[in-house]
Design an enzyme around this catalytic site. Structure first.
Site, PDB file in Angstrom:
ATOM      1  N   HIS A  49      -5.462  12.149  73.365  1.00 49.52           N
ATOM      2  CA  HIS A  49      -6.676  11.873  72.592  1.00 49.52           C
ATOM      3  C   HIS A  49      -7.617  10.975  73.396  1.00 49.52           C
ATOM      4  CE1 HIS A  49      -8.888  10.906  68.754  1.00 49.52           C
ATOM      5  NE2 HIS A  49      -9.174   9.828  69.460  1.00 49.52           N
ATOM      6  N   GLU A  50      -7.068   9.881  73.926  1.00 44.21           N
ATOM      7  CA  GLU A  50      -7.883   8.952  74.713  1.00 44.21           C
ATOM      8  C   GLU A  50      -8.295   9.564  76.052  1.00 44.21           C
ATOM      9  OE1 GLU A  50      -9.117   6.243  73.550  1.00 44.21           O
ATOM     10  OE2 GLU A  50      -8.005   6.402  71.658  1.00 44.21           O
TER      11      GLU A  50
ATOM     12  N   HIS B  85     -11.582  11.311  75.627  1.00 49.83           N
ATOM     13  CA  HIS B  85     -12.716  10.398  75.782  1.00 49.83           C
ATOM     14  C   HIS B  85     -12.980  10.102  77.258  1.00 49.83           C
ATOM     15  CE1 HIS B  85     -12.981   9.561  71.519  1.00 49.83           C
ATOM     16  NE2 HIS B  85     -11.765   9.044  71.461  1.00 49.83           N
TER      17      HIS B  85
END
Length: 422
Positions: free
Chosen positions: A86-87, A90
Protein backbone atom coordinates in the site's frame (compact mmCIF):
# COMPACT_ATOMS: atom_id res chain seq x y z
CA UNK A 1 -3.68 3.66 7.80
CA UNK A 2 -1.14 5.69 6.12
CA UNK A 3 -0.97 9.30 8.78
CA UNK A 4 1.43 24.28 21.31
CA UNK A 5 4.55 25.84 20.75
CA UNK A 6 6.65 26.40 17.66
CA UNK A 7 8.81 23.32 18.22
CA UNK A 8 5.84 21.11 19.05
CA UNK A 9 4.09 22.05 15.82
CA UNK A 10 7.08 20.97 13.77
CA UNK A 11 7.54 17.85 15.87
CA UNK A 12 3.93 16.73 15.62
CA UNK A 13 3.11 16.92 11.97
CA UNK A 14 2.89 18.73 8.71
CA UNK A 15 1.44 19.45 5.32
CA UNK A 16 1.78 16.00 3.77
CA UNK A 17 1.24 13.15 6.19
CA UNK A 18 3.91 10.98 4.58
CA UNK A 19 6.31 13.89 4.49
CA UNK A 20 6.03 15.21 8.02
CA UNK A 21 4.45 12.50 10.08
CA UNK A 22 7.29 10.25 9.06
CA UNK A 23 8.52 7.65 11.50
CA UNK A 24 11.98 7.03 10.13
CA UNK A 25 13.26 5.32 13.29
CA UNK A 26 13.42 1.55 13.53
CA UNK A 27 15.30 -1.46 12.30
CA UNK A 28 15.98 -1.78 8.60
CA UNK A 29 14.98 -5.22 7.32
CA UNK A 30 15.64 -4.70 3.63
CA UNK A 31 14.51 -2.59 0.71
CA UNK A 32 12.10 -2.71 -2.22
CA UNK A 33 13.11 -0.96 -5.46
CA UNK A 34 15.73 0.95 -3.50
CA UNK A 35 13.30 2.11 -0.78
CA UNK A 36 14.43 1.04 2.73
CA UNK A 37 11.87 -0.90 4.78
CA UNK A 38 11.99 -0.16 8.52
CA UNK A 39 10.24 -1.80 11.47
CA UNK A 40 9.41 0.28 14.55
CA UNK A 41 9.47 -1.51 17.93
CA UNK A 42 5.68 -1.12 18.26
CA UNK A 43 5.22 -3.32 15.17
CA UNK A 44 6.15 -6.43 17.15
CA UNK A 45 3.24 -5.76 19.52
CA UNK A 46 0.64 -5.71 16.78
CA UNK A 47 2.29 -8.68 15.03
CA UNK A 48 1.85 -10.73 18.20
CA UNK A 49 -1.74 -9.48 18.70
CA UNK A 50 -2.77 -10.31 15.13
CA UNK A 51 -1.12 -13.76 15.25
CA UNK A 52 -2.82 -14.58 18.57
CA UNK A 53 -6.22 -13.36 17.35
CA UNK A 54 -6.18 -15.50 14.20
CA UNK A 55 -4.62 -18.46 16.00
CA UNK A 56 -7.36 -18.60 18.63
CA UNK A 57 -10.07 -18.11 15.98
CA UNK A 58 -8.75 -20.86 13.71
CA UNK A 59 -8.40 -23.43 16.48
CA UNK A 60 -11.96 -24.51 15.65
CA UNK A 61 -10.82 -25.54 12.18
CA UNK A 62 -9.97 -29.17 11.46
CA UNK A 63 -6.25 -28.45 11.21
CA UNK A 64 -3.20 -29.68 13.05
CA UNK A 65 -2.37 -27.36 16.01
CA UNK A 66 0.99 -26.52 14.48
CA UNK A 67 -0.68 -25.63 11.18
CA UNK A 68 -3.10 -23.30 13.02
CA UNK A 69 -0.28 -21.15 14.35
CA UNK A 70 1.74 -21.31 11.14
CA UNK A 71 -1.33 -20.06 9.25
CA UNK A 72 -1.92 -17.34 11.88
CA UNK A 73 1.66 -16.10 11.69
CA UNK A 74 1.55 -16.25 7.90
CA UNK A 75 -1.66 -14.20 8.00
CA UNK A 76 -0.08 -11.55 10.23
CA UNK A 77 3.05 -11.29 8.06
CA UNK A 78 0.98 -11.19 4.86
CA UNK A 79 -1.16 -8.46 6.37
CA UNK A 80 1.88 -6.27 6.90
CA UNK A 81 3.21 -7.12 3.47
CA UNK A 82 -0.08 -5.72 2.18
CA UNK A 83 0.56 -2.54 4.18
CA UNK A 84 4.06 -2.29 2.69
CA UNK A 85 2.63 -2.64 -0.82
CA UNK A 86 0.00 0.00 0.00
CA UNK A 87 2.74 2.44 1.00
CA UNK A 88 4.86 1.35 -1.95
CA UNK A 89 2.02 2.52 -4.19
CA UNK A 90 2.32 6.02 -2.70
CA UNK A 91 6.10 5.89 -2.95
CA UNK A 92 6.37 4.83 -6.58
CA UNK A 93 3.94 7.49 -7.76
CA UNK A 94 5.82 10.10 -5.69
CA UNK A 95 9.11 9.03 -7.29
CA UNK A 96 7.52 9.28 -10.74
CA UNK A 97 7.05 12.98 -9.95
CA UNK A 98 10.72 13.32 -8.89
CA UNK A 99 9.74 13.45 -5.20
CA UNK A 100 12.34 11.59 -3.09
CA UNK A 101 11.16 8.72 -0.88
CA UNK A 102 13.33 8.02 2.14
CA UNK A 103 11.76 4.89 3.63
CA UNK A 104 8.65 2.89 4.48
CA UNK A 105 8.12 2.18 8.17
CA UNK A 106 5.83 -0.40 9.78
CA UNK A 107 4.52 0.55 13.22
CA UNK A 108 1.61 -0.03 15.61
CA UNK A 109 -1.10 1.52 13.42
CA UNK A 110 0.09 0.14 10.07
CA UNK A 111 2.64 1.77 7.84
CA UNK A 112 4.00 5.14 6.76
CA UNK A 113 5.99 6.18 3.71
CA UNK A 114 8.53 8.92 4.40
CA UNK A 115 8.28 11.31 1.46
CA UNK A 116 10.62 14.27 1.83
CA UNK A 117 8.80 16.87 -0.27
CA UNK A 118 5.27 18.11 -0.82
CA UNK A 119 3.66 17.54 -4.21
CA UNK A 120 4.00 20.60 -6.44
CA UNK A 121 0.43 20.61 -7.78
CA UNK A 122 -2.99 19.39 -6.61
CA UNK A 123 -2.93 16.87 -9.45
CA UNK A 124 0.31 15.36 -8.19
CA UNK A 125 -1.00 15.32 -4.61
CA UNK A 126 -4.13 13.48 -5.78
CA UNK A 127 -2.12 10.89 -7.70
CA UNK A 128 0.20 10.18 -4.75
CA UNK A 129 -2.75 9.92 -2.35
CA UNK A 130 -4.92 7.64 -4.48
CA UNK A 131 -2.06 5.28 -5.32
CA UNK A 132 -2.14 3.52 -1.92
CA UNK A 133 -5.86 2.63 -1.88
CA UNK A 134 -5.62 1.68 -5.56
CA UNK A 135 -2.82 -0.76 -4.73
CA UNK A 136 -4.88 -2.25 -1.88
CA UNK A 137 -7.95 -2.62 -4.10
CA UNK A 138 -5.80 -4.26 -6.79
CA UNK A 139 -4.50 -6.73 -4.21
CA UNK A 140 -8.07 -7.49 -3.17
CA UNK A 141 -9.00 -8.31 -6.77
CA UNK A 142 -5.98 -10.60 -7.25
CA UNK A 143 -6.50 -12.38 -3.92
CA UNK A 144 -10.23 -12.83 -4.56
CA UNK A 145 -9.40 -14.60 -7.83
CA UNK A 146 -6.71 -16.70 -6.14
CA UNK A 147 -9.15 -17.75 -3.40
CA UNK A 148 -11.31 -19.57 -5.94
CA UNK A 149 -8.36 -21.69 -7.04
CA UNK A 150 -7.61 -23.09 -3.56
CA UNK A 151 -9.30 -26.07 -1.86
CA UNK A 152 -12.23 -25.32 0.44
CA UNK A 153 -11.32 -25.31 4.12
CA UNK A 154 -7.58 -25.35 3.49
CA UNK A 155 -5.28 -23.06 5.50
CA UNK A 156 -4.10 -21.43 2.27
CA UNK A 157 -7.63 -20.54 1.19
CA UNK A 158 -8.49 -19.22 4.65
CA UNK A 159 -5.42 -16.97 4.71
CA UNK A 160 -6.03 -15.69 1.18
CA UNK A 161 -9.75 -15.08 1.81
CA UNK A 162 -9.09 -13.08 4.99
CA UNK A 163 -6.26 -11.19 3.36
CA UNK A 164 -8.49 -10.24 0.42
CA UNK A 165 -11.14 -8.87 2.78
CA UNK A 166 -8.57 -6.91 4.78
CA UNK A 167 -7.13 -5.31 1.64
CA UNK A 168 -10.62 -4.23 0.61
CA UNK A 169 -11.19 -2.76 4.07
CA UNK A 170 -7.76 -1.10 3.92
CA UNK A 171 -8.65 0.57 0.63
CA UNK A 172 -12.09 1.72 1.81
CA UNK A 173 -10.98 2.84 5.28
CA UNK A 174 -8.11 4.90 3.90
CA UNK A 175 -10.49 6.71 1.57
CA UNK A 176 -12.38 8.28 4.49
CA UNK A 177 -12.13 12.03 3.76
CA UNK A 178 -9.98 13.32 6.59
CA UNK A 179 -6.29 13.74 7.35
CA UNK A 180 -4.08 11.86 8.01
CA UNK A 181 -5.86 9.24 5.87
CA UNK A 182 -5.40 9.01 2.12
CA UNK A 183 -8.95 10.22 1.63
CA UNK A 184 -7.92 13.33 3.52
CA UNK A 185 -5.09 13.85 1.04
CA UNK A 186 -7.59 13.46 -1.81
CA UNK A 187 -9.88 16.01 -0.14
CA UNK A 188 -6.92 18.33 0.37
CA UNK A 189 -5.97 18.13 -3.30
CA UNK A 190 -9.59 18.83 -4.37
CA UNK A 191 -9.88 21.92 -2.16
CA UNK A 192 -6.40 23.01 -3.28
CA UNK A 193 -7.57 22.76 -6.89
CA UNK A 194 -10.81 24.65 -6.23
CA UNK A 195 -9.37 27.44 -4.08
CA UNK A 196 -5.86 27.67 -5.47
CA UNK A 197 -4.53 27.39 -1.91
CA UNK A 198 -2.72 24.31 -0.66
CA UNK A 199 -2.91 25.61 2.91
CA UNK A 200 -6.71 25.90 2.69
CA UNK A 201 -6.79 22.32 1.45
CA UNK A 202 -4.76 21.16 4.45
CA UNK A 203 -6.95 23.09 6.88
CA UNK A 204 -10.27 21.71 5.65
CA UNK A 205 -8.98 18.16 5.33
CA UNK A 206 -7.52 18.40 8.85
CA UNK A 207 -10.87 19.58 10.22
CA UNK A 208 -12.54 16.61 8.56
CA UNK A 209 -9.90 14.32 10.10
CA UNK A 210 -10.51 15.85 13.51
CA UNK A 211 -14.25 15.16 13.12
CA UNK A 212 -13.65 11.55 12.07
CA UNK A 213 -11.26 10.97 14.96
CA UNK A 214 -13.74 12.43 17.44
CA UNK A 215 -16.57 10.29 16.06
CA UNK A 216 -14.40 7.15 16.32
CA UNK A 217 -13.63 7.84 19.97
CA UNK A 218 -17.25 8.68 20.78
CA UNK A 219 -18.51 5.53 19.04
CA UNK A 220 -16.05 3.30 20.86
CA UNK A 221 -16.98 4.78 24.24
CA UNK A 222 -20.70 4.27 23.59
CA UNK A 223 -20.14 0.63 22.60
CA UNK A 224 -17.87 0.06 25.59
CA UNK A 225 -20.32 1.52 28.12
CA UNK A 226 -23.48 0.04 26.60
CA UNK A 227 -22.30 -3.37 25.49
CA UNK A 228 -19.01 -3.82 27.42
CA UNK A 229 -17.20 -4.41 24.13
CA UNK A 230 -13.56 -4.07 25.19
CA UNK A 231 -12.41 -4.78 21.64
CA UNK A 232 -13.70 -1.37 20.49
CA UNK A 233 -10.87 0.29 22.40
CA UNK A 234 -8.83 -0.30 19.25
CA UNK A 235 -11.23 2.05 17.43
CA UNK A 236 -10.63 4.61 20.16
CA UNK A 237 -6.87 4.30 19.68
CA UNK A 238 -7.28 4.83 15.94
CA UNK A 239 -9.47 7.85 16.68
CA UNK A 240 -6.86 9.26 19.04
CA UNK A 241 -4.17 8.73 16.40
CA UNK A 242 -6.33 10.54 13.84
CA UNK A 243 -7.14 13.41 16.21
CA UNK A 244 -3.50 13.90 17.15
CA UNK A 245 -2.28 14.08 13.60
CA UNK A 246 -5.24 16.05 12.27
CA UNK A 247 -4.42 18.67 14.89
CA UNK A 248 -0.78 18.53 13.83
CA UNK A 249 -1.75 19.17 10.20
CA UNK A 250 -3.91 22.10 11.30
CA UNK A 251 -1.11 23.59 13.37
CA UNK A 252 1.36 23.06 10.57
CA UNK A 253 -0.90 24.90 8.12
CA UNK A 254 -1.16 27.74 10.62
CA UNK A 255 2.62 27.93 10.87
CA UNK A 256 3.03 27.96 7.10
CA UNK A 257 0.37 30.63 6.72
CA UNK A 258 2.25 32.71 9.27
CA UNK A 259 5.51 32.30 7.35
CA UNK A 260 3.79 33.68 4.26
CA UNK A 261 2.06 36.53 6.09
CA UNK A 262 4.90 37.83 8.28
CA UNK A 263 7.47 40.04 6.56
CA UNK A 264 11.12 40.59 7.24
CA UNK A 265 10.37 44.03 8.70
CA UNK A 266 8.25 42.37 11.42
CA UNK A 267 11.06 40.05 12.49
CA UNK A 268 14.27 42.03 11.96
CA UNK A 269 16.24 43.62 14.77
CA UNK A 270 18.94 46.26 15.03
CA UNK A 271 21.20 43.89 16.92
CA UNK A 272 24.42 45.36 15.55
CA UNK A 273 26.95 48.08 16.26
CA UNK A 274 28.55 50.67 14.02
CA UNK A 275 32.29 51.35 14.10
CA UNK A 276 34.43 53.87 12.23
CA UNK A 277 36.52 52.54 9.37
CA UNK A 278 39.62 54.19 10.86
CA UNK A 279 39.25 52.45 14.22
CA UNK A 280 42.05 50.00 14.90
CA UNK A 281 41.46 46.30 15.43
CA UNK A 282 43.09 46.63 18.84
CA UNK A 283 40.62 49.30 19.92
CA UNK A 284 37.74 47.23 18.53
CA UNK A 285 38.87 44.15 20.46
CA UNK A 286 39.31 46.09 23.70
CA UNK A 287 35.84 47.60 23.42
CA UNK A 288 33.75 44.73 22.18
CA UNK A 289 35.54 41.43 22.71
CA UNK A 290 36.63 41.67 26.33
CA UNK A 291 34.35 40.33 29.03
CA UNK A 292 31.09 40.58 27.13
CA UNK A 293 29.22 38.68 24.40
CA UNK A 294 30.50 39.75 20.97
CA UNK A 295 28.13 41.81 18.81
CA UNK A 296 25.95 39.98 16.31
CA UNK A 297 27.14 42.18 13.45
CA UNK A 298 29.56 45.10 13.13
CA UNK A 299 28.90 47.71 10.45
CA UNK A 300 31.89 49.71 9.28
CA UNK A 301 31.07 53.37 8.68
CA UNK A 302 33.06 56.04 6.87
CA UNK A 303 31.83 59.64 6.98
CA UNK A 304 28.37 58.48 8.09
CA UNK A 305 27.96 56.01 5.23
CA UNK A 306 27.87 52.23 5.65
CA UNK A 307 30.85 50.71 3.88
CA UNK A 308 30.51 47.06 4.82
CA UNK A 309 30.66 44.58 7.68
CA UNK A 310 33.43 43.37 9.96
CA UNK A 311 33.15 39.63 10.51
CA UNK A 312 34.64 38.31 13.73
CA UNK A 313 35.78 35.20 11.87
CA UNK A 314 38.00 37.42 9.68
CA UNK A 315 40.03 38.79 12.60
CA UNK A 316 42.46 35.89 12.32
CA UNK A 317 43.57 37.21 8.92
CA UNK A 318 45.76 39.74 10.69
CA UNK A 319 48.17 38.67 13.48
CA UNK A 320 47.14 40.08 16.85
CA UNK A 321 50.57 41.72 17.11
CA UNK A 322 49.59 43.97 14.18
CA UNK A 323 46.13 44.91 15.46
CA UNK A 324 47.33 48.19 17.00
CA UNK A 325 48.21 49.61 13.58
CA UNK A 326 45.60 47.89 11.43
CA UNK A 327 42.27 49.68 10.80
CA UNK A 328 39.06 47.67 10.69
CA UNK A 329 38.68 48.70 7.06
CA UNK A 330 41.54 46.32 6.25
CA UNK A 331 39.26 43.30 6.66
CA UNK A 332 35.87 44.87 5.94
CA UNK A 333 33.49 42.89 3.74
CA UNK A 334 32.13 45.40 1.16
CA UNK A 335 28.41 46.07 1.41
CA UNK A 336 27.75 45.04 -2.19
CA UNK A 337 29.03 41.51 -1.49
CA UNK A 338 26.66 40.92 1.45
CA UNK A 339 23.21 39.26 1.39
CA UNK A 340 20.53 41.96 1.37
CA UNK A 341 16.74 41.51 1.30
CA UNK A 342 13.87 43.97 1.19
CA UNK A 343 11.69 44.73 4.19
CA UNK A 344 8.52 43.40 2.55
CA UNK A 345 9.93 39.93 1.78
CA UNK A 346 7.90 37.17 3.51
CA UNK A 347 9.64 35.03 6.11
CA UNK A 348 9.21 31.86 4.04
CA UNK A 349 11.36 33.39 1.29
CA UNK A 350 13.79 34.88 3.81
CA UNK A 351 14.40 31.44 5.37
CA UNK A 352 15.25 30.08 1.94
CA UNK A 353 17.59 33.02 1.21
CA UNK A 354 19.31 32.55 4.56
CA UNK A 355 20.19 28.96 3.68
CA UNK A 356 21.70 29.92 0.33
CA UNK A 357 24.58 32.08 1.60
CA UNK A 358 27.42 31.68 4.12
CA UNK A 359 26.46 34.49 6.49
CA UNK A 360 24.37 33.75 9.60
CA UNK A 361 22.16 36.77 8.89
CA UNK A 362 20.56 38.85 6.17
CA UNK A 363 20.86 42.61 5.90
CA UNK A 364 17.48 44.29 5.55
CA UNK A 365 17.07 47.17 3.11
CA UNK A 366 14.44 49.88 3.55
CA UNK A 367 12.37 51.21 0.62
CA UNK A 368 14.84 54.12 0.38
CA UNK A 369 17.76 51.72 -0.03
CA UNK A 370 19.21 52.28 3.45
CA UNK A 371 20.15 49.47 5.85
CA UNK A 372 17.15 49.09 8.14
CA UNK A 373 18.09 46.11 10.22
CA UNK A 374 19.34 42.57 10.50
CA UNK A 375 17.58 39.20 10.35
CA UNK A 376 18.91 35.86 11.60
CA UNK A 377 17.47 32.49 12.58
CA UNK A 378 16.83 33.52 16.16
CA UNK A 379 14.87 36.56 15.01
CA UNK A 380 12.71 34.35 12.78
CA UNK A 381 11.88 31.91 15.59
CA UNK A 382 11.08 34.81 17.94
CA UNK A 383 8.73 36.38 15.37
CA UNK A 384 6.96 33.05 14.78
CA UNK A 385 6.47 32.51 18.50
CA UNK A 386 5.02 36.00 18.82
CA UNK A 387 2.73 35.43 15.83
CA UNK A 388 1.48 32.18 17.37
CA UNK A 389 1.02 33.94 20.71
CA UNK A 390 3.30 31.41 22.34
CA UNK A 391 6.21 33.24 23.99
CA UNK A 392 9.63 31.68 23.71
CA UNK A 393 12.42 31.95 26.26
CA UNK A 394 14.92 34.55 25.10
CA UNK A 395 17.75 32.21 26.13
CA UNK A 396 16.57 29.78 23.47
CA UNK A 397 16.57 32.57 20.88
CA UNK A 398 20.13 33.53 21.81
CA UNK A 399 21.21 29.91 21.63
CA UNK A 400 19.77 29.67 18.10
CA UNK A 401 21.72 32.79 17.18
CA UNK A 402 24.92 31.35 18.64
CA UNK A 403 24.45 27.94 16.97
CA UNK A 404 23.39 29.55 13.68
CA UNK A 405 20.87 26.73 13.32
CA UNK A 406 17.23 26.02 14.09
CA UNK A 407 16.45 23.43 16.79
CA UNK A 408 16.49 19.85 15.51
CA UNK A 409 12.75 19.49 16.11
CA UNK A 410 11.97 22.63 14.12
CA UNK A 411 12.74 21.93 10.43
CA UNK A 412 11.89 25.47 9.35
CA UNK A 413 13.73 25.14 6.04
CA UNK A 414 11.51 22.27 4.89
CA UNK A 415 8.41 23.95 6.32
CA UNK A 416 9.20 27.18 4.46
CA UNK A 417 9.85 25.38 1.20
CA UNK A 418 6.49 23.62 1.45
CA UNK A 419 4.77 26.91 2.32
CA UNK A 420 6.06 28.40 -0.93
CA UNK A 421 4.07 25.81 -2.93
CA UNK A 422 0.95 27.85 -3.73
Amino acid sequence: MGSNNVEAIAHNGGGDRRQILAMNTGWRIGSILGIPILIAPSWFIILAVVTYAYGTTWQMMDWQPTMVWIAALTMALALFLSVVLHELGHSLVARSHAIPVQSITLFLFGGMATISQESKTPGQAFQVAIAGPSMSFGLYMVLALLEGLLPNGSPGRMVVANLAGINLMLALFNMLPGLPLDGGQVLKSAIWKLTGSRIQGVRWAARAGWLLGGLAIALSLVLLVRYAMVSVLWIALLGWFGLRHANAHQQFATLQSLLLRLTVSQAMTRDFISIEATQTLQDFGDRYLMGQPPPNCCFVVAEGVYQGVLRLDDLHQIPSADWARSPVSAITQPLETLPIVDENLCLADAIDRLEQQPYPWLLVRSPTGAIAGLLDRGDIVRALSKGLKQPINEEIVQQIKADQAYPDRLPLVAIAQTAQIR
